[in-house]
Every structure is written in structure tokens, then in C-alpha cells.
Motif scaffolding. Structure first.
Motif, PDB file in Angstrom:
ATOM      1  N   GLU A 103       3.579  10.432  -9.547  1.00 47.96           N
ATOM      2  CA  GLU A 103       2.973  10.645 -10.855  1.00 47.96           C
ATOM      3  C   GLU A 103       2.071  11.870 -10.860  1.00 47.96           C
ATOM      4  OE1 GLU A 103       3.420   9.163 -13.784  1.00 47.96           O
ATOM      5  OE2 GLU A 103       5.028   7.955 -12.910  1.00 47.96           O
ATOM      6  N   LEU A 104       1.370  12.071  -9.748  1.00 51.18           N
ATOM      7  CA  LEU A 104       0.445  13.199  -9.683  1.00 51.18           C
ATOM      8  C   LEU A 104       1.159  14.526  -9.475  1.00 51.18           C
ATOM      9  CD1 LEU A 104      -2.414  11.642  -7.490  1.00 51.18           C
ATOM     10  CD2 LEU A 104      -2.402  11.995  -9.974  1.00 51.18           C
ATOM     11  N   VAL A 105       2.280  14.472  -8.736  1.00 53.07           N
ATOM     12  CA  VAL A 105       3.041  15.694  -8.450  1.00 53.07           C
ATOM     13  C   VAL A 105       4.474  15.496  -8.939  1.00 53.07           C
ATOM     14  CG1 VAL A 105       3.712  17.371  -6.699  1.00 53.07           C
ATOM     15  CG2 VAL A 105       1.613  16.030  -6.395  1.00 53.07           C
ATOM     16  N   PRO A 106       4.757  15.802 -10.191  1.00 52.31           N
ATOM     17  CA  PRO A 106       6.120  15.613 -10.728  1.00 52.31           C
ATOM     18  C   PRO A 106       7.151  16.396  -9.923  1.00 52.31           C
ATOM     19  CG  PRO A 106       4.549  16.050 -12.484  1.00 52.31           C
ATOM     20  CD  PRO A 106       3.819  16.309 -11.208  1.00 52.31           C
ATOM     21  N   GLY A 107       8.283  15.760  -9.680  1.00 50.52           N
ATOM     22  CA  GLY A 107       9.347  16.411  -8.931  1.00 50.52           C
ATOM     23  C   GLY A 107       9.245  16.228  -7.433  1.00 50.52           C
ATOM     24  N   LEU A 108       8.141  15.643  -6.974  1.00 48.13           N
ATOM     25  CA  LEU A 108       7.964  15.415  -5.539  1.00 48.13           C
ATOM     26  C   LEU A 108       8.926  14.325  -5.077  1.00 48.13           C
ATOM     27  CD1 LEU A 108       6.295  16.043  -2.958  1.00 48.13           C
ATOM     28  CD2 LEU A 108       4.760  14.185  -3.652  1.00 48.13           C
ATOM     29  N   ALA A 109       9.666  14.617  -4.020  1.00 50.76           N
ATOM     30  CA  ALA A 109      10.626  13.635  -3.488  1.00 50.76           C
ATOM     31  C   ALA A 109       9.896  12.653  -2.585  1.00 50.76           C
ATOM     32  CB  ALA A 109      11.732  14.351  -2.716  1.00 50.76           C
ATOM     33  N   ALA A 126       0.825  -1.210   0.000  1.00 52.34           N
ATOM     34  CA  ALA A 126       0.000   0.000   0.000  1.00 52.34           C
ATOM     35  C   ALA A 126       0.859   1.260   0.000  1.00 52.34           C
ATOM     36  CB  ALA A 126      -0.942  -0.008   1.196  1.00 52.34           C
ATOM     37  N   LEU A 127       1.940   1.242   0.797  1.00 51.81           N
ATOM     38  CA  LEU A 127       2.838   2.396   0.835  1.00 51.81           C
ATOM     39  C   LEU A 127       3.536   2.593  -0.502  1.00 51.81           C
ATOM     40  CD1 LEU A 127       4.467   2.070   4.384  1.00 51.81           C
ATOM     41  CD2 LEU A 127       2.854   3.816   3.602  1.00 51.81           C
ATOM     42  N   GLY A 128       3.960   1.502  -1.106  1.00 50.86           N
ATOM     43  CA  GLY A 128       4.624   1.600  -2.403  1.00 50.86           C
ATOM     44  C   GLY A 128       3.702   2.171  -3.465  1.00 50.86           C
ATOM     45  N   VAL A 129       2.462   1.702  -3.481  1.00 50.59           N
ATOM     46  CA  VAL A 129       1.492   2.218  -4.456  1.00 50.59           C
ATOM     47  C   VAL A 129       1.216   3.697  -4.203  1.00 50.59           C
ATOM     48  CG1 VAL A 129      -0.902   2.057  -5.224  1.00 50.59           C
ATOM     49  CG2 VAL A 129       0.430  -0.030  -4.858  1.00 50.59           C
ATOM     50  N   ALA A 130       1.079   4.071  -2.918  1.00 57.98           N
ATOM     51  CA  ALA A 130       0.799   5.462  -2.572  1.00 57.98           C
ATOM     52  C   ALA A 130       1.955   6.378  -2.997  1.00 57.98           C
ATOM     53  CB  ALA A 130       0.537   5.588  -1.078  1.00 57.98           C
ATOM     54  N   CYS A 131       3.181   5.945  -2.751  1.00 55.67           N
ATOM     55  CA  CYS A 131       4.346   6.755  -3.124  1.00 55.67           C
ATOM     56  C   CYS A 131       4.455   6.901  -4.639  1.00 55.67           C
ATOM     57  CB  CYS A 131       5.623   6.124  -2.567  1.00 55.67           C
ATOM     58  SG  CYS A 131       5.767   6.208  -0.759  1.00 55.67           S
ATOM     59  N   ALA A 132       4.249   5.793  -5.370  1.00 49.64           N
ATOM     60  CA  ALA A 132       4.335   5.848  -6.831  1.00 49.64           C
ATOM     61  C   ALA A 132       3.237   6.741  -7.410  1.00 49.64           C
ATOM     62  CB  ALA A 132       4.235   4.446  -7.409  1.00 49.64           C
ATOM     63  N   THR A 133       2.046   6.659  -6.837  1.00 49.98           N
ATOM     64  CA  THR A 133       0.930   7.485  -7.314  1.00 49.98           C
ATOM     65  C   THR A 133       1.201   8.961  -7.058  1.00 49.98           C
ATOM     66  OG1 THR A 133      -0.614   5.679  -6.869  1.00 49.98           O
ATOM     67  CG2 THR A 133      -1.553   7.877  -7.155  1.00 49.98           C
ATOM     68  N   ALA A 134       1.733   9.271  -5.857  1.00 48.67           N
ATOM     69  CA  ALA A 134       2.027  10.668  -5.517  1.00 48.67           C
ATOM     70  C   ALA A 134       3.073  11.255  -6.459  1.00 48.67           C
ATOM     71  CB  ALA A 134       2.502  10.754  -4.070  1.00 48.67           C
TER      72      ALA A 134
END
Length: 271
Positions: free
Chosen positions: A247-253, A237-245
Motif C-alpha cells: 500500500e505504501l509503495v505501489p507496484g512493489l512486488a 505479522a508477515l502478512g500485515v507487513a507485506c500488505a502494508t508495504a
């Protein structure tokens, strides 16, 4: 260590964590901690089938099919011990056809212990543990003949199955036996669902064994596995959430959880 020559530091840490969790649960269980295990409907089906045999005065057949000595066999033994103890209490005939000579000796000891626990050790008949064949379809043919001769009232098919699964289940159907199956072979589950009164799928076999036997090692192992599965679900779930974030916010660390498991030993190299 065999099997770990290509392991990454992350994988090794996860293995050590899993081993530590298992040892922790074993220690808790040995100290008397009572783990909660949910009662699954398959357990009721087993008890109902034996009860029906008691009403009709018919024999009970329990087979571990193609199961060799290993974790699956020990899970089957937990259920077999409970079945044998109940059949001994009801003074029913229990027949346990076998495929593996190595497993046969262990099965015989388990059934004997169950009769002793029921207070009817003298009623145990070693001839009820029947070796049929170590050839797959020769075993299936022998099983069909045995079920028809005994006119079994209940048939339990627990363990590892292959192409003979439907043959075994059809034999019970032909004599009107109540059948409960439990298989770790996913490709055979559909056949059991069609021909048996109840089917335990996959890990339900281990859950039923731990529930019925309350054997400390099985209970502790089941508890450790459930906690590890919960951990893996959280990581996914954490991995999916991080990958989605990302994609939605380019450049987000965002941390990449997969990198923890894929990084090799070079991270420890001196620079």
C-alpha cells in the motif's frame, strides 16, 4: 479423509506440520526432556483454598459441570488428581458431583489413583463421586443442595459451563467457600470473575493441568500448541507487513502469504 475434502494444499501442509510437531514433542517428552511451564497464579489459588479447608476442617467440592468425555475433561482430571492427592494428605473430605455418567467412571478412577499416590488408598470412598443428574438445571439444583449440606470450605468449578454457571458459583458464595473456576466457555467467564476468588480463563485450564500433573501427553501437547501459536503470530505479522508495504509503495512486488493457503489443487494440473 473426513474434514479434508475441501482442504487446499497449503492447509494440508500446515496440518501435517502441526501433526509432525506434536509427534516430535511427544518423543522428546518420552525421552525425559523437561519442558518449562510457567506457574500461573491460579495454581496458587487452588493450593491456598485447600489449605484454608485444612485449617477450618471443612470439605472440598470439585465439579466438572457439563463436561463430557473429551480433551477438556482430561485437562480437568490433571487438576482433580492434584486436588484429590492434597485433600487425601490433609485427611479432608472430597466430594465430586457429576453430570455425565460416562465421565463419572473416569473421574472415579482418577480420584482413586490420587488417593493411592498419597498413600491413603483405603480412605477413598466411592460414594464421594456423586451423580446428580444429566439434566442441566437439575444438576445445578443438586449441586446447590450438596454445597449447602457439606458447608464446603472450597469449591472448584473446572470445565464446560452454560447458563447454570452463576447458580453454581452463588451456592459457594452463600456458604463462604473459597472458589476457583476455570472455564473454556468465554460467555461464562464474567460470572465467575464476579463470584469466585480466582478464575482461570480459556487455555489457562490446560496450562494448569499440565503444570500440576506433568503428564507427558499433556505437557507435549501444550508445548506443540505454544510453538504453533508462535508460528501463526509470525505469519500474521508477515502478512500485515507485506500488505502494508504494497500500500505504501505501489507496484512493489511482495509475496502474498494468503495465496499459499488459498491456492487450490489446480496448481498441480499438467499443462
Amino acid at each position: 479423509m473426513v474434514g479434508f475434502e475441501h482442504a487446499t494444499p497449503g492447509i494440508l501442509c500446515m496440518v501435517l506440520f502441526a501433526l509432525g510437531l506434536l509427534l516430535f514433542e511427544l518423543q522428546r517428552t518420552s525421552r525425559g526432556h523437561k519442558h518449562f511451564i510457567r506457574r500461573i497464579p491460579g495454581i496458587d489459588a487452588v493450593e491456598d483454598a485447600i489449605g484454608s479447608c485444612a485449617e477450618m476442617g471443612r470439605s472440598v467440592v470439585f465439579t466438572t459441570a457439563l463436561t463430557d468425555v473429551g480433551p477438556v475433561l482430561y485437562a480437568c482430571l490433571g487438576v482433580l488428581h492434584s486436588v484429590a492427592k492434597r485433600t487425601a494428605g490433609y485427611k479432608l473430605k472430597l466430594v465430586v458431583p457429576q453430570y455425565s455418567p460416562e465421565a463419572m467412571a473416569i473421574v472415579e478412577d482418577s480420584v482413586r489413583d490420587a488417593y493411592n499416590d498419597a498413600g491413603r488408598g483405603a480412605a477413598f470412598d466411592p460414594q464421594s463421586i456423586v451423580f446428580l443428574s444429566s439434566e442441566q438445571f437439575a444438576f445445578a439444583s443438586g449441586y446447590m443442595g450438596l454445597v449447602h449440606r457439606e458447608k464446603a470450605g472450597a469449591a472448584f468449578l473446572f470445565g464446560v459451563f452454560a447458563a447454570e454457571a452463576l447458580v453454581l458459583a452463588e451456592a459457594g458464595q452463600q456458604v463462604g467457600a473459597k472458589q476457583v473456576a476455570a472455564s473454556v466457555s468465554p460467555e461464562q467467564v464474567a460470572f465467575f470473575i464476579c463470584t469466585c476468588d480466582y478464575t482461570l480463563i480459556g487455555e489457562e485450564l490446560f496450562g494448569a493441568s499440565a503444570y500440576l500433573s506433568r503428564e507427558p501427553v499433556q505437557v507435549a501437547t501444550l508445548a506443540a500448541q505454544d510453538r504453533l501459536k508462535l508460528l501463526f503470530a509470525v505469519l500474521i505479522a508477515l502478512g500485515v507487513a507485506c500488505a502494508t508495504a504494497k500500500e505504501l509503495v505501489p507496484g512493489l512486488a511482495m509475496p502474498e502469504i494468503a495465496s499459499f493457503f488459498s491456492a487450490d489443487w489446480s496448481i498441480f494440473a499438467w499443462k
